[in-house]
Design a protein around this motif. Sequence first.
Motif, PDB file in Angstrom:
ATOM      1  N   GLN A  16      -2.260   6.952  -2.108  1.00 29.72           N
ATOM      2  CA  GLN A  16      -2.845   5.745  -1.532  1.00 29.72           C
ATOM      3  C   GLN A  16      -2.022   5.200  -0.377  1.00 29.72           C
ATOM      4  OE1 GLN A  16      -6.023   5.042  -2.930  1.00 29.72           O
ATOM      5  NE2 GLN A  16      -5.260   7.029  -3.645  1.00 29.72           N
ATOM      6  N   SER A  17      -0.711   5.404  -0.449  1.00 26.01           N
ATOM      7  CA  SER A  17       0.166   4.978   0.640  1.00 26.01           C
ATOM      8  C   SER A  17       1.450   5.796   0.543  1.00 26.01           C
ATOM      9  CB  SER A  17       0.470   3.479   0.541  1.00 26.01           C
ATOM     10  OG  SER A  17       1.188   3.041   1.665  1.00 26.01           O
ATOM     11  N   PRO A  18       1.507   6.903   1.264  1.00 25.99           N
ATOM     12  CA  PRO A  18       2.661   7.809   1.157  1.00 25.99           C
ATOM     13  C   PRO A  18       3.990   7.080   1.337  1.00 25.99           C
ATOM     14  CG  PRO A  18       0.929   8.839   2.430  1.00 25.99           C
ATOM     15  CD  PRO A  18       0.492   7.423   2.192  1.00 25.99           C
ATOM     16  N   GLY A  19       4.894   7.377   0.424  1.00 16.92           N
ATOM     17  CA  GLY A  19       6.205   6.745   0.445  1.00 16.92           C
ATOM     18  C   GLY A  19       6.263   5.426  -0.291  1.00 16.92           C
ATOM     19  N   LYS A  20       5.113   4.954  -0.772  1.00 17.71           N
ATOM     20  CA  LYS A  20       5.049   3.662  -1.447  1.00 17.71           C
ATOM     21  C   LYS A  20       4.574   3.781  -2.897  1.00 17.71           C
ATOM     22  CE  LYS A  20       6.137   1.289   2.260  1.00 17.71           C
ATOM     23  NZ  LYS A  20       7.364   0.465   2.345  1.00 17.71           N
ATOM     24  N   GLY A  21       4.456   5.001  -3.411  1.00 22.49           N
ATOM     25  CA  GLY A  21       3.913   5.211  -4.746  1.00 22.49           C
ATOM     26  C   GLY A  21       4.657   4.476  -5.830  1.00 22.49           C
ATOM     27  N   ASP A  22       5.984   4.572  -5.834  1.00 24.85           N
ATOM     28  CA  ASP A  22       6.771   3.894  -6.867  1.00 24.85           C
ATOM     29  C   ASP A  22       6.608   2.385  -6.783  1.00 24.85           C
ATOM     30  OD1 ASP A  22       7.675   6.287  -7.856  1.00 24.85           O
ATOM     31  OD2 ASP A  22       9.606   6.228  -6.795  1.00 24.85           O
ATOM     32  N   GLU A  23       6.572   1.873  -5.587  1.00 25.50           N
ATOM     33  CA  GLU A  23       6.406   0.427  -5.401  1.00 25.50           C
ATOM     34  C   GLU A  23       5.043  -0.033  -5.930  1.00 25.50           C
ATOM     35  OE1 GLU A  23       6.167  -2.903  -1.795  1.00 25.50           O
ATOM     36  OE2 GLU A  23       6.670  -0.815  -1.339  1.00 25.50           O
TER      37      GLU A  23
ATOM     38  N   ASP B  30      -9.065  -2.254  -6.155  1.00 21.46           N
ATOM     39  CA  ASP B  30      -8.366  -3.308  -5.408  1.00 21.46           C
ATOM     40  C   ASP B  30      -8.302  -2.994  -3.915  1.00 21.46           C
ATOM     41  OD1 ASP B  30      -7.933  -4.879  -7.618  1.00 21.46           O
ATOM     42  OD2 ASP B  30      -5.858  -4.235  -7.940  1.00 21.46           O
ATOM     43  N   ARG B  31      -8.096  -1.730  -3.576  1.00 21.92           N
ATOM     44  CA  ARG B  31      -7.966  -1.374  -2.160  1.00 21.92           C
ATOM     45  C   ARG B  31      -9.309  -1.070  -1.506  1.00 21.92           C
ATOM     46  NH1 ARG B  31      -8.530   4.213  -1.282  1.00 21.92           N
ATOM     47  NH2 ARG B  31      -7.713   3.973   0.833  1.00 21.92           N
ATOM     48  N   GLY B  32     -10.380  -1.035  -2.311  1.00 22.82           N
ATOM     49  CA  GLY B  32     -11.694  -0.712  -1.780  1.00 22.82           C
ATOM     50  C   GLY B  32     -12.700  -1.827  -1.989  1.00 22.82           C
ATOM     51  N   MET B  33     -13.469  -1.731  -3.070  1.00 21.36           N
ATOM     52  CA  MET B  33     -14.555  -2.677  -3.295  1.00 21.36           C
ATOM     53  C   MET B  33     -14.075  -4.120  -3.386  1.00 21.36           C
ATOM     54  SD  MET B  33     -17.037  -0.661  -5.972  1.00 21.36           S
ATOM     55  CE  MET B  33     -17.628   1.008  -5.625  1.00 21.36           C
ATOM     56  N   ARG B  34     -12.961  -4.330  -4.095  1.00 20.69           N
ATOM     57  CA  ARG B  34     -12.517  -5.717  -4.251  1.00 20.69           C
ATOM     58  C   ARG B  34     -11.981  -6.277  -2.932  1.00 20.69           C
ATOM     59  NH1 ARG B  34     -12.128  -5.858  -9.054  1.00 20.69           N
ATOM     60  NH2 ARG B  34     -10.142  -4.842  -9.414  1.00 20.69           N
ATOM     61  N   ARG B  35     -11.324  -5.443  -2.177  1.00 23.22           N
ATOM     62  CA  ARG B  35     -10.829  -5.886  -0.868  1.00 23.22           C
ATOM     63  C   ARG B  35     -11.992  -6.331   0.011  1.00 23.22           C
ATOM     64  NH1 ARG B  35      -5.872  -3.590   1.675  1.00 23.22           N
ATOM     65  NH2 ARG B  35      -5.705  -4.497   3.755  1.00 23.22           N
ATOM     66  N   SER B  36     -13.081  -5.577  -0.009  1.00 24.44           N
ATOM     67  CA  SER B  36     -14.260  -5.951   0.772  1.00 24.44           C
ATOM     68  C   SER B  36     -14.892  -7.233   0.240  1.00 24.44           C
ATOM     69  CB  SER B  36     -15.286  -4.816   0.760  1.00 24.44           C
ATOM     70  OG  SER B  36     -14.795  -3.681   1.447  1.00 24.44           O
TER      71      SER B  36
ATOM     72  N   GLU C 272      -0.195 -11.008  -6.126  1.00 26.94           N
ATOM     73  CA  GLU C 272       0.809 -10.045  -5.678  1.00 26.94           C
ATOM     74  C   GLU C 272       0.174  -8.727  -5.259  1.00 26.94           C
ATOM     75  OE1 GLU C 272       0.636 -11.538  -8.566  1.00 26.94           O
ATOM     76  OE2 GLU C 272       2.513 -12.549  -9.072  1.00 26.94           O
ATOM     77  N   LEU C 273      -0.867  -8.312  -5.987  1.00 23.14           N
ATOM     78  CA  LEU C 273      -1.522  -7.047  -5.650  1.00 23.14           C
ATOM     79  C   LEU C 273      -2.356  -7.191  -4.384  1.00 23.14           C
ATOM     80  CD1 LEU C 273      -2.610  -5.905  -9.229  1.00 23.14           C
ATOM     81  CD2 LEU C 273      -0.476  -5.431  -8.003  1.00 23.14           C
ATOM     82  N   ARG C 274      -3.013  -8.328  -4.220  1.00 21.91           N
ATOM     83  CA  ARG C 274      -3.769  -8.557  -2.983  1.00 21.91           C
ATOM     84  C   ARG C 274      -2.845  -8.493  -1.775  1.00 21.91           C
ATOM     85  NH1 ARG C 274      -4.508 -12.907   0.188  1.00 21.91           N
ATOM     86  NH2 ARG C 274      -3.572 -14.372  -1.311  1.00 21.91           N
ATOM     87  N   LEU C 275      -1.688  -9.141  -1.877  1.00 23.84           N
ATOM     88  CA  LEU C 275      -0.752  -9.147  -0.753  1.00 23.84           C
ATOM     89  C   LEU C 275      -0.122  -7.770  -0.545  1.00 23.84           C
ATOM     90  CD1 LEU C 275       1.011 -12.597  -1.332  1.00 23.84           C
ATOM     91  CD2 LEU C 275      -0.805 -12.027   0.301  1.00 23.84           C
ATOM     92  N   LEU C 276       0.060  -7.024  -1.649  1.00 24.59           N
ATOM     93  CA  LEU C 276       0.605  -5.675  -1.538  1.00 24.59           C
ATOM     94  C   LEU C 276      -0.279  -4.807  -0.654  1.00 24.59           C
ATOM     95  CD1 LEU C 276       2.543  -3.350  -2.547  1.00 24.59           C
ATOM     96  CD2 LEU C 276       0.877  -3.004  -4.391  1.00 24.59           C
ATOM     97  N   TRP C 277      -1.582  -4.795  -0.936  1.00 23.57           N
ATOM     98  CA  TRP C 277      -2.489  -3.963  -0.150  1.00 23.57           C
ATOM     99  C   TRP C 277      -2.632  -4.495   1.270  1.00 23.57           C
ATOM    100  CZ3 TRP C 277      -2.784   0.545  -2.005  1.00 23.57           C
ATOM    101  CH2 TRP C 277      -2.866   0.779  -3.371  1.00 23.57           C
ATOM    102  N   ASP C 278      -2.490  -5.798   1.444  1.00 22.45           N
ATOM    103  CA  ASP C 278      -2.581  -6.369   2.792  1.00 22.45           C
ATOM    104  C   ASP C 278      -1.449  -5.884   3.694  1.00 22.45           C
ATOM    105  OD1 ASP C 278      -4.899  -7.734   2.363  1.00 22.45           O
ATOM    106  OD2 ASP C 278      -3.963  -9.694   2.056  1.00 22.45           O
ATOM    107  N   ARG C 279      -0.263  -5.680   3.124  1.00 24.54           N
ATOM    108  CA  ARG C 279       0.877  -5.329   3.985  1.00 24.54           C
ATOM    109  C   ARG C 279       1.133  -3.828   4.064  1.00 24.54           C
ATOM    110  NH1 ARG C 279       5.368  -4.171   0.982  1.00 24.54           N
ATOM    111  NH2 ARG C 279       5.437  -4.936  -1.178  1.00 24.54           N
ATOM    112  N   LEU C 280       0.486  -3.022   3.203  1.00 23.89           N
ATOM    113  CA  LEU C 280       0.663  -1.581   3.333  1.00 23.89           C
ATOM    114  C   LEU C 280      -0.104  -1.086   4.558  1.00 23.89           C
ATOM    115  CD1 LEU C 280       0.444  -0.354  -0.360  1.00 23.89           C
ATOM    116  CD2 LEU C 280       2.470  -0.575   1.077  1.00 23.89           C
ATOM    117  N   PRO C 281       0.294   0.049   5.122  1.00 20.03           N
ATOM    118  CA  PRO C 281      -0.339   0.529   6.364  1.00 20.03           C
ATOM    119  C   PRO C 281      -1.848   0.587   6.257  1.00 20.03           C
ATOM    120  CG  PRO C 281       1.584   1.848   5.832  1.00 20.03           C
ATOM    121  CD  PRO C 281       1.363   0.930   4.655  1.00 20.03           C
ATOM    122  N   ALA C 282      -2.527  -0.061   7.190  1.00 23.43           N
ATOM    123  CA  ALA C 282      -3.984  -0.178   7.135  1.00 23.43           C
ATOM    124  C   ALA C 282      -4.666   1.180   7.144  1.00 23.43           C
ATOM    125  CB  ALA C 282      -4.485  -1.024   8.299  1.00 23.43           C
ATOM    126  N   ALA C 283      -4.129   2.125   7.899  1.00 27.03           N
ATOM    127  CA  ALA C 283      -4.774   3.438   8.010  1.00 27.03           C
ATOM    128  C   ALA C 283      -4.780   4.166   6.682  1.00 27.03           C
ATOM    129  CB  ALA C 283      -4.051   4.282   9.054  1.00 27.03           C
TER     130      ALA C 283
END
Length: 533
Positions: free
Chosen positions: A367-374, A398-404, A516-527
């Motif tokens: 889902q976000s290379p290099g961020k799996g453990d986090e 959280d990163r798909g339907m709920r984000r939308s 915390e999870l909403r903000l996590l996905w917000d700051r991870l690389p958008a691509a």
Amino acid sequence: MSQVPPVDESRRHFLQQTSLAAGLSLFVPSVLLAQGGNLVADTTTGKVRGVALEGGVKLFRGIPYGGDTSRKNRFMPPTKVAPWAGVRDCTDWGHVAPQRQNDNPNDYGKMVGWNNYRGGMSEDCLVLNVWTPALRDGGHRAVIVHFHGGGYSSGSGNLVALEGHHAVRAGNVVVVTVTHRLGALGYTDLSAFGGPELATSGNVGMLDLVAALRWIHDNIENFGGNPNSVLIFGQSGGGGKVCTIMTMPSAKGLFQRAGVQSGSTLRIGRPEAAHRTADTMLTKLSVAKGDLAKLQSLPFEQIVAAGGGGGPVMDGNVVPRDPFDPDAAPLSANVPMIIGSCLQDASFTMTDFDADEAALRRYAETQSPGKGDEIVAAYRKIYPSVAPYLLKATMATDRGMRRSAITQGERKAAQGSAPAFLYRWDWPVPGGGNRWGATHGSDLSVSLSNPTTDMTLNTPAAQVMAKRIGSAFIAFAKTGNPSNPVIPRWPAYNATERSVMIFDTNTRVERDPNRELRLLWDRLPAAATRPPA
């Protein structure tokens, strides 16, 4: 039933409530014909005959709201229904729109009943079903109109999960379900293929829905409804249809409230991509550019098999803009909304029920290379004992339907005209071996006050949950506000409090749940994290 206890209710109170619900006659496991026999209602094109069900509900199946869409009407806007003499029989299901038939669905497909084609398949499929408590009584009841899911390529208004008698008995409302063109026959943009008559071909499935709403506006008073109190709502692809129709000038004034369940659509297709899809379909069918006569003469089975028609197109005319990008459509600014998602919406796409913690970590890394453990650490902090399979589904949701859904709620609230009410469905359904969690569609039938499907199994707990969310949709249909005595007060959503109704054993309102999870996905690389809208 007594009111739901406050936010901190105990499991003991919930069990007391389920026991009470088990005795309610509201939730009848099957529909039986009453002794009342047939009944007749008037429409603008002729009289229709329906049937009487138990509990005083009247049902009319397969009422035509548009003409046959085959041959010369294929890929064209819907035509009007020709008037008829005498009484038209509407006691059995109308046709299902042509679609690829799935006779051997997976376990999830069986649970949600996607392989239900009762009524048969035909291009003469512009029909709707009406459930009502009374005819021509001046009742001016709120009207609940459901647009079915299945993306833009499958489904119908005849699905068992959509039957409206439960909501009619629960809330003294009128319920309507709609069948319309799908897939290649409903959404193939042929505007670059032929003449001006094909300019709307990429959106004729949406124009069908507008025609259905027009029929409701013109006829629903004869079925005890109020044409000026109409809620449209849909789940999954049905929710996408609701989002799209909120941008369509031809639908303005035909509905007053809207609901979207796990289908928050911010952007829709573009003509360029739609034209490429159409070209691929025509090549498969060996149809030359401009040969509309051949395209309209082919059996519909061949066209359906060739694919194409992925959904509505922003053509600048029928659909002039994206539904919720960069903002909410001004056309529907005064329409209040309910917007929902399920905790594990994405579980229906996954079948690795026995996934272990290592598999969870590998998934998080994708889902976000290099961020799996986090990512795993953040989720395990909130969900320390949830099975890896369900936690994977929660991440994907959280990163798909709920984000939308959150983005849609933010943009609707930012308009400052009509409120948006957000919810999250957390109650895990018992169907399918109790493995799927709060999966995609688990909030569907219960929103129509129906706990009896293969997903919810009519358990005492399902009856309570159907009472809760069903009462919210009924109240919203009537007033534009889902708050009612069965659930806690439901505040409108805004970007400050971010109040969300959590439907679960302990139904409650939370401010910015899992912030915390909403903000996590917000700051991870958008691509890496932002799915296509």
